[in-house]
Design a protein around this motif. Structure first.
Motif, PDB file in Angstrom:
ATOM      1  N   GLY A  87      38.856  42.978  35.497  1.00 34.47           N
ATOM      2  CA  GLY A  87      39.444  42.598  34.499  1.00 34.47           C
ATOM      3  C   GLY A  87      41.413  42.646  34.668  1.00 34.47           C
ATOM      4  N   LEU A  88      42.170  41.955  34.495  1.00 33.76           N
ATOM      5  CA  LEU A  88      43.861  42.294  34.575  1.00 33.76           C
ATOM      6  C   LEU A  88      44.166  41.407  33.359  1.00 33.76           C
ATOM      7  CD1 LEU A  88      45.921  43.193  36.517  1.00 33.76           C
ATOM      8  CD2 LEU A  88      45.970  41.081  37.235  1.00 33.76           C
ATOM      9  N   ILE A  89      44.661  41.895  32.331  1.00 28.11           N
ATOM     10  CA  ILE A  89      46.070  41.711  31.697  1.00 28.11           C
ATOM     11  C   ILE A  89      47.589  41.772  31.791  1.00 28.11           C
ATOM     12  CG2 ILE A  89      46.970  41.585  29.532  1.00 28.11           C
ATOM     13  CD1 ILE A  89      43.622  41.185  29.951  1.00 28.11           C
ATOM     14  N   PRO A  90      47.959  40.636  32.446  1.00 23.81           N
ATOM     15  CA  PRO A  90      49.384  41.081  33.472  1.00 23.81           C
ATOM     16  C   PRO A  90      50.198  41.323  32.047  1.00 23.81           C
ATOM     17  CG  PRO A  90      48.715  38.279  33.420  1.00 23.81           C
ATOM     18  CD  PRO A  90      47.301  39.739  32.895  1.00 23.81           C
ATOM     19  N   VAL A  91      50.650  42.101  32.727  1.00 28.47           N
ATOM     20  CA  VAL A  91      52.417  42.512  32.116  1.00 28.47           C
ATOM     21  C   VAL A  91      52.915  43.542  32.530  1.00 28.47           C
ATOM     22  CG1 VAL A  91      53.448  44.166  30.416  1.00 28.47           C
ATOM     23  CG2 VAL A  91      50.956  43.309  29.715  1.00 28.47           C
ATOM     24  N   GLY A  92      54.043  42.818  32.927  1.00 27.12           N
ATOM     25  CA  GLY A  92      55.400  43.146  33.666  1.00 27.12           C
ATOM     26  C   GLY A  92      56.551  42.357  33.855  1.00 27.12           C
ATOM     27  N   ALA A  93      57.756  42.834  35.000  1.00 29.79           N
ATOM     28  CA  ALA A  93      58.366  41.553  34.731  1.00 29.79           C
ATOM     29  C   ALA A  93      57.914  40.541  35.868  1.00 29.79           C
ATOM     30  CB  ALA A  93      59.684  42.155  36.073  1.00 29.79           C
ATOM     31  N   ALA A  94      58.635  39.404  35.909  1.00 28.48           N
ATOM     32  CA  ALA A  94      57.428  38.021  36.191  1.00 28.48           C
ATOM     33  C   ALA A  94      57.604  38.209  38.314  1.00 28.48           C
ATOM     34  CB  ALA A  94      58.727  36.569  36.271  1.00 28.48           C
ATOM     35  N   ASP A  95      58.578  39.005  38.669  1.00 22.07           N
ATOM     36  CA  ASP A  95      58.481  38.886  40.305  1.00 22.07           C
ATOM     37  C   ASP A  95      57.364  39.829  40.282  1.00 22.07           C
ATOM     38  OD1 ASP A  95      59.922  41.159  39.548  1.00 22.07           O
ATOM     39  OD2 ASP A  95      61.432  40.384  41.101  1.00 22.07           O
ATOM     40  N   SER A  96      56.945  40.664  39.949  1.00 17.47           N
ATOM     41  CA  SER A  96      55.654  41.586  39.767  1.00 17.47           C
ATOM     42  C   SER A  96      54.363  41.130  39.452  1.00 17.47           C
ATOM     43  CB  SER A  96      56.113  43.388  39.101  1.00 17.47           C
ATOM     44  OG  SER A  96      55.410  42.384  37.875  1.00 17.47           O
ATOM     45  N   MET A 107      48.584  34.344  32.279  1.00  9.51           N
ATOM     46  CA  MET A 107      49.849  34.405  31.798  1.00  9.51           C
ATOM     47  C   MET A 107      49.772  34.803  30.220  1.00  9.51           C
ATOM     48  SD  MET A 107      51.337  35.424  35.120  1.00  9.51           S
ATOM     49  CE  MET A 107      49.494  36.042  35.881  1.00  9.51           C
ATOM     50  N   GLY A 108      49.905  35.674  30.243  1.00 11.66           N
ATOM     51  CA  GLY A 108      50.516  35.952  28.477  1.00 11.66           C
ATOM     52  C   GLY A 108      49.181  36.993  27.796  1.00 11.66           C
ATOM     53  N   ALA A 109      49.659  37.844  27.112  1.00 10.17           N
ATOM     54  CA  ALA A 109      48.503  38.995  26.456  1.00 10.17           C
ATOM     55  C   ALA A 109      47.550  38.276  25.894  1.00 10.17           C
ATOM     56  CB  ALA A 109      49.572  40.032  26.046  1.00 10.17           C
ATOM     57  N   VAL A 110      47.603  37.120  25.202  1.00  8.69           N
ATOM     58  CA  VAL A 110      46.783  36.623  24.444  1.00  8.69           C
ATOM     59  C   VAL A 110      46.223  36.157  24.724  1.00  8.69           C
ATOM     60  CG1 VAL A 110      45.758  35.780  21.946  1.00  8.69           C
ATOM     61  CG2 VAL A 110      47.629  36.617  22.381  1.00  8.69           C
ATOM     62  N   ALA A 111      46.022  34.785  26.017  1.00 13.99           N
ATOM     63  CA  ALA A 111      45.457  34.120  27.146  1.00 13.99           C
ATOM     64  C   ALA A 111      45.056  35.212  28.129  1.00 13.99           C
ATOM     65  CB  ALA A 111      45.982  32.910  27.655  1.00 13.99           C
ATOM     66  N   ALA A 112      45.399  35.909  28.229  1.00  5.87           N
ATOM     67  CA  ALA A 112      44.518  37.081  29.236  1.00  5.87           C
ATOM     68  C   ALA A 112      43.394  37.699  28.825  1.00  5.87           C
ATOM     69  CB  ALA A 112      45.658  38.351  30.128  1.00  5.87           C
ATOM     70  N   ALA A 113      43.857  38.389  27.518  1.00  8.83           N
ATOM     71  CA  ALA A 113      42.645  39.014  26.784  1.00  8.83           C
ATOM     72  C   ALA A 113      41.356  38.533  26.075  1.00  8.83           C
ATOM     73  CB  ALA A 113      43.533  39.784  25.186  1.00  8.83           C
ATOM     74  N   ARG A 114      41.608  37.373  25.958  1.00  7.83           N
ATOM     75  CA  ARG A 114      40.653  36.462  25.467  1.00  7.83           C
ATOM     76  C   ARG A 114      39.908  36.315  26.724  1.00  7.83           C
ATOM     77  NH1 ARG A 114      44.055  32.296  21.454  1.00  7.83           N
ATOM     78  NH2 ARG A 114      43.162  34.286  19.731  1.00  7.83           N
ATOM     79  N   ARG A 258      36.765  41.002  54.330  1.00 15.48           N
ATOM     80  CA  ARG A 258      35.654  42.063  53.546  1.00 15.48           C
ATOM     81  C   ARG A 258      35.340  40.136  52.832  1.00 15.48           C
ATOM     82  NH1 ARG A 258      34.802  47.150  53.782  1.00 15.48           N
ATOM     83  NH2 ARG A 258      35.248  48.463  56.247  1.00 15.48           N
ATOM     84  N   PRO A 259      34.258  39.615  52.904  1.00 20.64           N
ATOM     85  CA  PRO A 259      33.928  38.663  51.924  1.00 20.64           C
ATOM     86  C   PRO A 259      33.329  39.266  50.973  1.00 20.64           C
ATOM     87  CG  PRO A 259      32.596  38.658  54.143  1.00 20.64           C
ATOM     88  CD  PRO A 259      33.476  39.452  54.312  1.00 20.64           C
ATOM     89  N   ALA A 260      33.789  38.651  49.046  1.00 18.62           N
ATOM     90  CA  ALA A 260      32.882  38.579  48.025  1.00 18.62           C
ATOM     91  C   ALA A 260      33.281  39.725  47.968  1.00 18.62           C
ATOM     92  CB  ALA A 260      32.156  37.444  47.874  1.00 18.62           C
ATOM     93  N   ALA A 261      34.399  40.386  48.234  1.00 20.44           N
ATOM     94  CA  ALA A 261      34.240  42.493  48.293  1.00 20.44           C
ATOM     95  C   ALA A 261      34.220  43.048  47.128  1.00 20.44           C
ATOM     96  CB  ALA A 261      35.326  42.920  49.186  1.00 20.44           C
ATOM     97  N   TRP A 262      34.669  41.869  45.892  1.00 17.54           N
ATOM     98  CA  TRP A 262      35.699  42.198  44.478  1.00 17.54           C
ATOM     99  C   TRP A 262      35.075  41.720  43.652  1.00 17.54           C
ATOM    100  CZ3 TRP A 262      40.212  41.932  42.219  1.00 17.54           C
ATOM    101  CH2 TRP A 262      40.816  41.256  42.342  1.00 17.54           C
ATOM    102  N   ARG A 263      35.100  41.437  42.086  1.00 12.98           N
ATOM    103  CA  ARG A 263      34.316  40.439  41.426  1.00 12.98           C
ATOM    104  C   ARG A 263      36.485  40.701  40.292  1.00 12.98           C
ATOM    105  NH1 ARG A 263      28.555  41.453  39.577  1.00 12.98           N
ATOM    106  NH2 ARG A 263      28.737  43.463  39.831  1.00 12.98           N
ATOM    107  N   LEU A 264      36.577  39.838  40.247  1.00 15.80           N
ATOM    108  CA  LEU A 264      37.599  40.133  38.776  1.00 15.80           C
ATOM    109  C   LEU A 264      37.842  38.699  37.906  1.00 15.80           C
ATOM    110  CD1 LEU A 264      41.001  40.432  38.454  1.00 15.80           C
ATOM    111  CD2 LEU A 264      41.524  38.386  40.003  1.00 15.80           C
ATOM    112  N   ILE A 265      37.184  39.254  36.402  1.00 16.27           N
ATOM    113  CA  ILE A 265      37.402  38.532  35.725  1.00 16.27           C
ATOM    114  C   ILE A 265      38.414  37.193  35.304  1.00 16.27           C
ATOM    115  CG2 ILE A 265      36.704  38.233  33.016  1.00 16.27           C
ATOM    116  CD1 ILE A 265      35.936  41.103  33.766  1.00 16.27           C
ATOM    117  N   LEU A 266      37.567  36.291  35.673  1.00 11.17           N
ATOM    118  CA  LEU A 266      38.522  34.948  35.415  1.00 11.17           C
ATOM    119  C   LEU A 266      38.165  34.028  34.338  1.00 11.17           C
ATOM    120  CD1 LEU A 266      39.576  34.027  38.921  1.00 11.17           C
ATOM    121  CD2 LEU A 266      41.026  35.000  37.124  1.00 11.17           C
ATOM    122  N   PRO A 267      38.869  32.949  33.505  1.00 12.66           N
ATOM    123  CA  PRO A 267      38.586  31.975  32.324  1.00 12.66           C
ATOM    124  C   PRO A 267      37.446  31.320  33.204  1.00 12.66           C
ATOM    125  CG  PRO A 267      40.732  31.874  32.934  1.00 12.66           C
ATOM    126  CD  PRO A 267      40.484  32.466  33.641  1.00 12.66           C
ATOM    127  N   ALA A 268      35.854  31.139  32.311  1.00 13.54           N
ATOM    128  CA  ALA A 268      34.808  30.475  32.965  1.00 13.54           C
ATOM    129  C   ALA A 268      35.412  28.757  33.095  1.00 13.54           C
ATOM    130  CB  ALA A 268      33.960  30.498  31.763  1.00 13.54           C
TER     131      ALA A 268
END
Length: 268
Positions: A87-96, A107-114, A258-268
């Protein structure tokens, strides 16, 4: 309690320095919705140790694109990338955060955490080169933007973050671009050779394959989908940009999808 509600949260020190309030908000939301072990690594060694000790917990990274890339690279090198979800909570400068945005992370701490608490793991592709370096977004040859050599260690805390905006969704080079001599092969099929100057080459992973575009000085010259792409340059080599890092010069390098090599948690 399921693994989805047992978290190990790795908080990037750059995120704490840039936006401590967003870090605090993300931590509070995660702790309110799950059993979360919060880790505050101060450097690459502590980060790697905390990641290795995650056990069966779901891993959550609070930071920018570089922090995500660092985590995936560590797991890939330990051959542990397919175990569990990230899971990723994106925090940083916009271009990063351009890579995170392109992957669909809120984007946004609350939306990403939920999203981490309620989302699902989506399998994503990536590229791996013949030096075992991981590319999550895209790469360009030659590198665009300021030249910064790739660190010797894959987990060094990089600061060259603005390059991401030139790698993800960047337009093709314009007619005024400088010509480069590159040999490009897609699954052994020659797309361009050293006697045919080009403006550049871009490669990204999609649909389980490497998507290759050879850019001429007046527009797109060739396009292909392949399992592996080899790019060779002149005697002096070439530099390339991959995610947020500039590497090289190298004479030849091969990237494999490498197809389907990793899993990222995204909104359902």
């Amino acid at each position: 309690m399921s693994a989805a509600h047992q978290l190990v949260v790795l908080i990037d020190p750059v995120a704490r320095r840039i936006d401590g309030e967003s870090v605090r908000i993300a931590k509070d939301v995660l702790c309110a919705g799950a059993q979360a072990k919060i880790c505050w690594p101060q450097g690459p060694e502590e980060f790697a140790k905390a990641l290795a000790r995650r056990g069966g917990r779901r891993t959550v990274v609070v930071g920018d694109d570089q922090a995500l890339l660092r985590t995936v690279t560590l797991l890939h090198r330990e051959r542990d990338l397919d175990r569990g979800e990230l899971g990723l909570i994106p925090v940083g400068a916009a271009d990063s955060l351009r890579l995170a945005r392109s992957l669909g992370v809120p984007m946004g701490a609350v939306a990403a955490a939920r999203g981490v608490l309620d989302g699902v793991g989506r399998r994503l592709d990536l590229l791996v080169d013949d030096c075992d370096q991981v590319v999550l977004g895209a790469l360009r040859v030659p590198a665009l933007g300021p030249v910064r050599a790739r660190p010797a260690a894959p987990t060094v805390w990089g600061t060259a973050r603005s390059l991401v905006r030139t790698l993800v969704g960047a337009p093709a080079p314009v007619a005024a671009a400088v010509a480069h001599r590159l040999r490009v092969e897609a699954d052994g099929v020659l797309l361009s050779d050293l006697d045919q100057p080009v403006a550049g080459v871009s490669v990204a992973s999609a649909d389980g394959l490497a998507q290759v575009v050879v850019h001429g000085r007046t527009g797109e010259r060739a396009r292909a989908s392949a399992r592996a792409v080899t790019i060779s340059g002149p005697v002096g080599g070439y530099r390339y940009g991959a995610d947020a890092v500039v590497a090289g010069p190298v004479r030849t390098r091969t990237w494999t999808a490498r197809p389907a090599a990793w899993r990222l948690i995204l909104p359902a």
